[in-house]
Design an enzyme around this catalytic site. Sequence first.
Site, PDB file in Angstrom:
ATOM      1  CG  ASP A   1     -37.378 -23.895  46.357  1.00 20.58           C
ATOM      2  OD1 ASP A   1     -36.973 -23.238  45.463  1.00 20.58           O
ATOM      3  OD2 ASP A   1     -38.859 -23.930  46.579  1.00 20.58           O
ATOM      4  CG  MET A   2     -31.309 -21.715  44.903  1.00 16.60           C
ATOM      5  SD  MET A   2     -29.613 -21.609  45.373  1.00 16.60           S
ATOM      6  CE  MET A   2     -29.022 -22.421  43.951  1.00 16.60           C
ATOM      7  CB  ALA A   3     -35.061 -16.885  43.421  1.00 14.02           C
TER       8      ALA A   3
ATOM      9  CE  LYS B   1     -19.245 -17.139  42.155  1.00  8.54           C
ATOM     10  NZ  LYS B   1     -18.595 -17.461  43.613  1.00  8.54           N
TER      11      LYS B   1
ATOM     12  CG  HIS C   1     -46.329 -18.886  39.894  1.00 11.11           C
ATOM     13  ND1 HIS C   1     -46.829 -19.096  40.913  1.00 11.11           N
ATOM     14  CD2 HIS C   1     -45.337 -18.333  40.005  1.00 11.11           C
ATOM     15  CE1 HIS C   1     -46.054 -18.723  42.035  1.00 11.11           C
ATOM     16  NE2 HIS C   1     -45.005 -18.327  41.247  1.00 11.11           N
TER      17      HIS C   1
END
Length: 336
Positions: A177-179, A227, A119
């Site tokens: 920044d995205m999951a 998506k 991680h």
Amino acid sequence: MTTIRINIKELYALAFNKLRDAGYPEKVAEEVADVLVHADSRGVHSHGVIRVEHYCHRLAEGGMNAEAALSIEHIAPSVAILDGDDGMGHCAMIAATKEAMRLAKENSLGFVSVKNTSHCGALSYFAQMAAEQGLISIAMTQTDTCVAPFGGAERFWGTNPIAFGFPVENGDPVIIDMATSATAFGKLLHAKETGSDIALGLAIDKDGIETTDPHAATTLLPFGQHKGSGLALAIDALTGMLVGGNFSNHIVRMYDDYDKMRKLASLMIVIDPSKFGGHSFAGMMAQMVMELHQVKPAPGFDKVMAPNEPQIAYLADCEKNGVPITESIYQYLSRT
């Protein structure tokens, strides 16, 4: 759950000391603590010091190599593979970002795959590293599964985040920044820690039914339905599969099998915009941000903001008033 404010430097020291005392070398503890405090001080508490206990536990159980020796293999002028030697992902990604930046400055593009890692924390940290040097970046990493594929009622994808960084002339960089999930898994942990509910449409329970109870949630949903599910597939392919690693349910779980190395893969791509003609990319980005601010706001909004501006405002508040963390996390970090 009680929340207290901690000075940024004090929070860094608490995280650093806990990691060092757990057995991580000082350089590793420094880099990891910096990434974690970066997240907390920008309101991304799911990737902040809440993770310290996990990192210490995994090391104690044998699922982390504290003395990892990073190595880089160059396979083309702009392409390299970094082997994280089963160490902390934060350190591997910092090294990969530095190498991708070096390659980009020499060859216009730097493409560094990372394998045998763990991680790595908030990708925004690494995107910002490049943007502060006037470079464009794309960072992504795979994670263990906790997200249902579109149309599915059980986990198959990881949250598989992706981040972009863009330099802005005389301004803060634009960071996205995205999951690829509807929310980060760490936000479920944060909701449990703070005793709060999650929004509908983020997660399902063991029966595949949407829930707002973070304790009942077993699986996240992808953002944007098909998506997010499609992007999660692409990120698994570009990280783990590209370097012959694992994907999906084959990945060692973060909060299980603590004695096993996770063998995660990540990717850092850096582009030097100065090599693309004589125009100022950062200057054009500044113009874009200015024009974005001039867009008429929708009802309920004061203004249209560029990505990263809410995080910059949060950082300013933390610098003035301290970083809010739950008292239980503070007690853990303070315990000797």
